[in-house]
Design a protein around this motif. Structure first.
Motif, PDB file in Angstrom:
ATOM      1  N   PHE A  31      72.861  -1.592  69.242  1.00 56.24           N
ATOM      2  CA  PHE A  31      73.531  -0.491  69.929  1.00 56.24           C
ATOM      3  C   PHE A  31      72.839   0.830  69.621  1.00 56.24           C
ATOM      4  O   PHE A  31      72.364   1.056  68.517  1.00 56.24           O
ATOM      5  CB  PHE A  31      75.006  -0.415  69.515  1.00 56.24           C
ATOM      6  CG  PHE A  31      75.862  -1.430  70.188  1.00 56.24           C
ATOM      7  CD1 PHE A  31      76.559  -1.110  71.335  1.00 56.24           C
ATOM      8  CD2 PHE A  31      75.959  -2.724  69.685  1.00 56.24           C
ATOM      9  CE1 PHE A  31      77.348  -2.059  71.978  1.00 56.24           C
ATOM     10  CE2 PHE A  31      76.744  -3.675  70.307  1.00 56.24           C
ATOM     11  CZ  PHE A  31      77.442  -3.343  71.458  1.00 56.24           C
ATOM     12  N   GLU A  32      72.836   1.679  70.609  1.00 52.54           N
ATOM     13  CA  GLU A  32      72.268   3.022  70.476  1.00 52.54           C
ATOM     14  C   GLU A  32      73.416   4.023  70.451  1.00 52.54           C
ATOM     15  O   GLU A  32      74.284   4.013  71.337  1.00 52.54           O
ATOM     16  CB  GLU A  32      71.361   3.291  71.674  1.00 52.54           C
ATOM     17  CG  GLU A  32      70.731   4.630  71.706  1.00 52.54           C
ATOM     18  CD  GLU A  32      69.931   4.858  72.999  1.00 52.54           C
ATOM     19  OE1 GLU A  32      69.494   6.002  73.182  1.00 52.54           O
ATOM     20  OE2 GLU A  32      69.767   3.923  73.795  1.00 52.54           O
ATOM     21  N   LYS A  33      73.451   4.867  69.430  1.00 50.19           N
ATOM     22  CA  LYS A  33      74.487   5.898  69.322  1.00 50.19           C
ATOM     23  C   LYS A  33      74.076   7.109  70.148  1.00 50.19           C
ATOM     24  O   LYS A  33      72.908   7.499  70.154  1.00 50.19           O
ATOM     25  CB  LYS A  33      74.686   6.290  67.867  1.00 50.19           C
ATOM     26  CG  LYS A  33      75.812   7.278  67.654  1.00 50.19           C
ATOM     27  CD  LYS A  33      76.043   7.495  66.175  1.00 50.19           C
ATOM     28  CE  LYS A  33      75.725   8.920  65.835  1.00 50.19           C
ATOM     29  NZ  LYS A  33      75.923   9.247  64.439  1.00 50.19           N
ATOM     30  N   GLN A  34      75.047   7.692  70.832  1.00 52.74           N
ATOM     31  CA  GLN A  34      74.770   8.860  71.672  1.00 52.74           C
ATOM     32  C   GLN A  34      75.935   9.842  71.549  1.00 52.74           C
ATOM     33  O   GLN A  34      77.092   9.459  71.727  1.00 52.74           O
ATOM     34  CB  GLN A  34      74.606   8.407  73.127  1.00 52.74           C
ATOM     35  CG  GLN A  34      74.246   9.495  74.092  1.00 52.74           C
ATOM     36  CD  GLN A  34      74.110   8.968  75.518  1.00 52.74           C
ATOM     37  OE1 GLN A  34      74.720   7.973  75.904  1.00 52.74           O
ATOM     38  NE2 GLN A  34      73.325   9.648  76.309  1.00 52.74           N
ATOM     39  N   ALA A  35      75.636  11.086  71.231  1.00 53.38           N
ATOM     40  CA  ALA A  35      76.625  12.157  71.255  1.00 53.38           C
ATOM     41  C   ALA A  35      76.551  12.785  72.644  1.00 53.38           C
ATOM     42  O   ALA A  35      75.458  13.100  73.129  1.00 53.38           O
ATOM     43  CB  ALA A  35      76.323  13.192  70.187  1.00 53.38           C
ATOM     44  N   VAL A  36      77.709  12.953  73.276  1.00 55.65           N
ATOM     45  CA  VAL A  36      77.735  13.421  74.662  1.00 55.65           C
ATOM     46  C   VAL A  36      78.744  14.564  74.780  1.00 55.65           C
ATOM     47  O   VAL A  36      79.879  14.451  74.315  1.00 55.65           O
ATOM     48  CB  VAL A  36      78.142  12.275  75.624  1.00 55.65           C
ATOM     49  CG1 VAL A  36      77.959  12.704  77.067  1.00 55.65           C
ATOM     50  CG2 VAL A  36      77.369  11.002  75.339  1.00 55.65           C
ATOM     51  N   LYS A  37      78.333  15.644  75.409  1.00 59.19           N
ATOM     52  CA  LYS A  37      79.226  16.785  75.615  1.00 59.19           C
ATOM     53  C   LYS A  37      80.290  16.442  76.660  1.00 59.19           C
ATOM     54  O   LYS A  37      80.164  15.488  77.416  1.00 59.19           O
ATOM     55  CB  LYS A  37      78.426  17.998  76.074  1.00 59.19           C
ATOM     56  CG  LYS A  37      77.481  18.537  75.011  1.00 59.19           C
ATOM     57  CD  LYS A  37      76.816  19.806  75.516  1.00 59.19           C
ATOM     58  CE  LYS A  37      75.730  20.277  74.604  1.00 59.19           C
ATOM     59  NZ  LYS A  37      76.143  20.816  73.357  1.00 59.19           N
ATOM     60  N   LYS A  38      81.318  17.260  76.723  1.00 60.45           N
ATOM     61  CA  LYS A  38      82.397  17.121  77.702  1.00 60.45           C
ATOM     62  C   LYS A  38      81.848  17.302  79.115  1.00 60.45           C
ATOM     63  O   LYS A  38      80.963  18.126  79.350  1.00 60.45           O
ATOM     64  CB  LYS A  38      83.463  18.185  77.399  1.00 60.45           C
ATOM     65  CG  LYS A  38      84.661  18.149  78.306  1.00 60.45           C
ATOM     66  CD  LYS A  38      85.658  19.227  77.892  1.00 60.45           C
ATOM     67  CE  LYS A  38      86.871  19.212  78.795  1.00 60.45           C
ATOM     68  NZ  LYS A  38      87.905  20.144  78.333  1.00 60.45           N
ATOM     69  N   LYS A  39      82.390  16.521  80.047  1.00 68.45           N
ATOM     70  CA  LYS A  39      82.075  16.617  81.485  1.00 68.45           C
ATOM     71  C   LYS A  39      80.638  16.194  81.822  1.00 68.45           C
ATOM     72  O   LYS A  39      80.096  16.607  82.847  1.00 68.45           O
ATOM     73  CB  LYS A  39      82.323  18.031  82.021  1.00 68.45           C
ATOM     74  CG  LYS A  39      83.770  18.437  82.011  1.00 68.45           C
ATOM     75  CD  LYS A  39      84.403  18.018  83.280  1.00 68.45           C
ATOM     76  CE  LYS A  39      85.752  18.655  83.498  1.00 68.45           C
ATOM     77  NZ  LYS A  39      86.475  17.973  84.529  1.00 68.45           N
ATOM     78  N   ILE A  40      80.035  15.370  80.993  1.00 73.09           N
ATOM     79  CA  ILE A  40      78.690  14.867  81.286  1.00 73.09           C
ATOM     80  C   ILE A  40      78.823  13.556  82.056  1.00 73.09           C
ATOM     81  O   ILE A  40      79.593  12.673  81.672  1.00 73.09           O
ATOM     82  CB  ILE A  40      77.875  14.653  79.980  1.00 73.09           C
ATOM     83  CG1 ILE A  40      77.656  15.984  79.279  1.00 73.09           C
ATOM     84  CG2 ILE A  40      76.560  13.927  80.252  1.00 73.09           C
ATOM     85  CD1 ILE A  40      76.809  16.992  80.039  1.00 73.09           C
ATOM     86  N   LYS A  41      78.071  13.444  83.109  1.00 73.05           N
ATOM     87  CA  LYS A  41      78.093  12.217  83.911  1.00 73.05           C
ATOM     88  C   LYS A  41      77.114  11.211  83.321  1.00 73.05           C
ATOM     89  O   LYS A  41      75.919  11.452  83.251  1.00 73.05           O
ATOM     90  CB  LYS A  41      77.778  12.536  85.363  1.00 73.05           C
ATOM     91  CG  LYS A  41      78.915  13.312  86.014  1.00 73.05           C
ATOM     92  CD  LYS A  41      78.711  13.525  87.485  1.00 73.05           C
ATOM     93  CE  LYS A  41      79.902  14.223  88.114  1.00 73.05           C
ATOM     94  NZ  LYS A  41      80.336  15.441  87.485  1.00 73.05           N
ATOM     95  N   LEU A  42      77.652  10.084  82.900  1.00 69.53           N
ATOM     96  CA  LEU A  42      76.845   8.997  82.363  1.00 69.53           C
ATOM     97  C   LEU A  42      76.333   8.095  83.487  1.00 69.53           C
ATOM     98  O   LEU A  42      75.400   7.324  83.286  1.00 69.53           O
ATOM     99  CB  LEU A  42      77.679   8.169  81.376  1.00 69.53           C
ATOM    100  CG  LEU A  42      78.269   8.937  80.197  1.00 69.53           C
ATOM    101  CD1 LEU A  42      79.258   8.077  79.429  1.00 69.53           C
ATOM    102  CD2 LEU A  42      77.157   9.444  79.294  1.00 69.53           C
ATOM    103  N   LEU A  43      76.970   8.192  84.646  1.00 70.99           N
ATOM    104  CA  LEU A  43      76.615   7.388  85.814  1.00 70.99           C
ATOM    105  C   LEU A  43      77.089   8.121  87.057  1.00 70.99           C
ATOM    106  O   LEU A  43      78.138   8.770  87.031  1.00 70.99           O
ATOM    107  CB  LEU A  43      77.312   6.018  85.717  1.00 70.99           C
ATOM    108  CG  LEU A  43      77.112   5.038  86.869  1.00 70.99           C
ATOM    109  CD1 LEU A  43      75.663   4.534  86.908  1.00 70.99           C
ATOM    110  CD2 LEU A  43      78.067   3.852  86.737  1.00 70.99           C
ATOM    111  N   GLU A  44      76.306   8.018  88.135  1.00 71.66           N
ATOM    112  CA  GLU A  44      76.694   8.594  89.425  1.00 71.66           C
ATOM    113  C   GLU A  44      76.520   7.552  90.510  1.00 71.66           C
ATOM    114  O   GLU A  44      75.710   6.633  90.365  1.00 71.66           O
ATOM    115  CB  GLU A  44      75.842   9.828  89.735  1.00 71.66           C
ATOM    116  CG  GLU A  44      76.096  10.964  88.775  1.00 71.66           C
ATOM    117  CD  GLU A  44      75.451  12.276  89.212  1.00 71.66           C
ATOM    118  OE1 GLU A  44      75.278  12.493  90.419  1.00 71.66           O
ATOM    119  OE2 GLU A  44      75.127  13.080  88.320  1.00 71.66           O
TER     120      GLU A  44
END
Length: 193
Positions: A31-44
């Motif tokens: 697994f790859e750890k990822q920190a993601v900000k609010k309202k970020i689209k991981l998929l469109e």
């Protein structure tokens, strides 16, 4: 990876299959750890879903827009839950959904290729994901059935029974969309409580 985060993923896997320390190491390395900000689209829509995400902290939602442009929420997930577009992930066909973080989040993600390798290295993971996907399928059917046979108030009560802090963390308009009701109807239901 932060050791406390390791334990969350391993804890939830161990609820369904018992892992030995060597298997745990192989899983965590996949697994790859990822920190993601609010309202970020991981998929469109139009993109192929490249990952299944396990939410360590924060939350995410999946949604789509209908022909009129109205937004419909398909999934709302908070900590210790998985989120993805499984149809796109497994078929490697373009998605119809957006996948977006609701809060600043930390996720663990795995790609289809790495997941396949993990199945080979740790066969228990194939069993774990089979159980997980069966549960997801049953939950999807239950949700579909609830929209046909339960009142909005019953659906709301079931949602908060499953995750009581969702009301403090997810905007009311998102909850209403997830339940398939107007925000005004949700306000009336909440005032009754």
């Amino acid at each position: 990876m932060d050791e406390s985060l390791d334990h969350k993923l391993i804890y939830y896997i161990n609820k369904w299959v018992k892992l030995d320390p060597e298997e745990e190491k192989k899983i965590l390395a996949s697994f790859e750890k990822q920190a993601v900000k609010k309202k970020i689209k991981l998929l469109e829509p139009g993109q192929v879903c490249q990952y299944i995400y396990f939410i360590i902290q924060g939350g995410a939602r999946s949604y789509y827009h209908d022909a009129k442009g109205d937004e419909h929420i398909y999934q709302i997930r908070l900590e210790n839950n998985w989120i993805s577009d499984l149809e796109s992930f497994f078929s490697q066909q373009p998605s119809k959904f957006y996948l977006e973080t609701l809060e600043e989040s930390i996720v663990l993600r795995i790609s289809p290729e790495v997941l396949e390798n993990l199945y080979e290295e740790v066969p228990k993971m194939e069993r774990y994901f089979r159980i997980l996907f069966q549960k997801a399928y049953i939950n999807s059917l239950a949700r579909l059935n609830s929209t046909m046979w339960e009142t909005a108030e019953e659906r709301y009560n079931e949602m908060i029974k499953e995750n009581c802090d969702i009301l403090q963390r997810v905007p009311q308009t998102y909850i209403a969309s997830y339940l398939g009701i107007a925000p005004e109807s949700l306000s009336r239901i909440r005032k009754k409580k």
